[in-house]
Design an enzyme around this catalytic site. Sequence first.
Site, PDB file in Angstrom:
ATOM      1  N   GLY A   1      -9.526 -17.301  23.900  1.00 32.30           N
ATOM      2  CA  GLY A   1      -9.811 -15.907  23.573  1.00 32.30           C
ATOM      3  C   GLY A   1     -10.577 -15.271  24.711  1.00 32.30           C
TER       4      GLY A   1
ATOM      5  N   GLN B   1     -15.894  -9.143  28.755  1.00 34.06           N
ATOM      6  CA  GLN B   1     -15.970 -10.318  29.642  1.00 34.06           C
ATOM      7  C   GLN B   1     -15.269 -10.074  30.974  1.00 34.06           C
ATOM      8  OE1 GLN B   1     -14.627 -13.221  26.344  1.00 34.06           O
ATOM      9  NE2 GLN B   1     -15.933 -14.434  27.696  1.00 34.06           N
TER      10      GLN B   1
ATOM     11  N   CYS C   1     -17.741 -20.642  26.068  1.00 31.64           N
ATOM     12  CA  CYS C   1     -17.454 -19.247  26.395  1.00 31.64           C
ATOM     13  C   CYS C   1     -17.116 -19.155  27.879  1.00 31.64           C
ATOM     14  CB  CYS C   1     -18.679 -18.393  26.072  1.00 31.64           C
ATOM     15  SG  CYS C   1     -18.421 -16.642  26.384  1.00 31.64           S
ATOM     16  N   LEU C   2     -16.044 -18.435  28.202  1.00 32.46           N
ATOM     17  CA  LEU C   2     -15.639 -18.315  29.605  1.00 32.46           C
ATOM     18  C   LEU C   2     -16.689 -17.570  30.429  1.00 32.46           C
ATOM     19  CD1 LEU C   2     -11.794 -17.618  29.315  1.00 32.46           C
ATOM     20  CD2 LEU C   2     -13.006 -19.791  29.566  1.00 32.46           C
TER      21      LEU C   2
ATOM     22  N   HIS D   1     -16.022 -14.999  17.242  1.00 34.07           N
ATOM     23  CA  HIS D   1     -16.649 -15.118  18.567  1.00 34.07           C
ATOM     24  C   HIS D   1     -16.339 -13.870  19.403  1.00 34.07           C
ATOM     25  CE1 HIS D   1     -17.712 -17.705  22.238  1.00 34.07           C
ATOM     26  NE2 HIS D   1     -17.092 -16.674  22.783  1.00 34.07           N
ATOM     27  N   GLU D   2     -15.078 -13.411  19.365  1.00 33.07           N
ATOM     28  CA  GLU D   2     -14.671 -12.274  20.220  1.00 33.07           C
ATOM     29  C   GLU D   2     -15.224 -10.946  19.712  1.00 33.07           C
ATOM     30  OE1 GLU D   2     -13.585 -13.089  23.002  1.00 33.07           O
ATOM     31  OE2 GLU D   2     -13.048 -15.151  22.516  1.00 33.07           O
TER      32      GLU D   2
ATOM     33  N   HIS E   1     -18.586 -10.550  20.932  1.00 26.11           N
ATOM     34  CA  HIS E   1     -18.621 -10.041  22.310  1.00 26.11           C
ATOM     35  C   HIS E   1     -18.591  -8.517  22.323  1.00 26.11           C
ATOM     36  CE1 HIS E   1     -18.554 -13.358  25.113  1.00 26.11           C
ATOM     37  NE2 HIS E   1     -17.536 -13.949  24.521  1.00 26.11           N
TER      38      HIS E   1
END
Length: 226
Positions: free
Chosen positions: A76, A81, A124-125, A166-167, A170
């Site tokens: 994701g 991000q 997380c990226l 999670h997204e 963000h």
Amino acid sequence: MLRPYVSACKTRILTVSGTNHDDAPPDEAPALALQIIHYPHPTLRHVSRPLTRVDAELRRMVAEMFDLMYEHEGVGLAANQVDLPYRLFVANPTGNPDEKDAEAAFINPVLSGGKGQVEGEEGCLSIPGVNGMVVRNARINIEAYSLAGEEISGEVEGLMARIVQHEVDHLDGRLFIDRLTPTQLAEIRDDLEEFEIDFDSRRNTGEMPSDEAIAARLAELSRLRT
Ligand code: ZN
């Protein structure tokens, strides 16, 4: 694999301009060169406003977000991000670029009716190499728009439920590390500090813009589409 959502054409509040066939072919479209930003970049704390317009450039941004997500082996990726102030994220719970059926872009997602609690490991990226166990709802409803402006609505579970929570965090300027216990945070404190030191050094060399410059850019981008 669970079908993550059901799609139905209902009311359309997004203005969608251009269709896929009249966009420039991908090889003629200029690369936007989006990059994944890392903690503690301030855009990760930006609360994104809903999009009101989808156009060819936004679709190219989404295509680049999918490319970056696969390149970094994620499942994701949220717009902030890649330093964009838009309320959208992309996901593919398989992480496999060949599994196009499992791909989805969610515009203006709204979560509701979370059920059950389940703990699972998250990374997380934007904080590569750092992981932690996070409690999330086991099932949750998501409503959103697709890139075509169609309504997406349905209950998701399993990995997809974890991804959407999670997204959407963000998009509200929240990171999974905000949900860790003090004990868990203490365990990753040194790792986070390395990211903070790296950020500060990039600030000192002038490579990283000031908070004011970042905020001004986000406000300008936001003005165009939200
Ligand atoms: Zn993340």
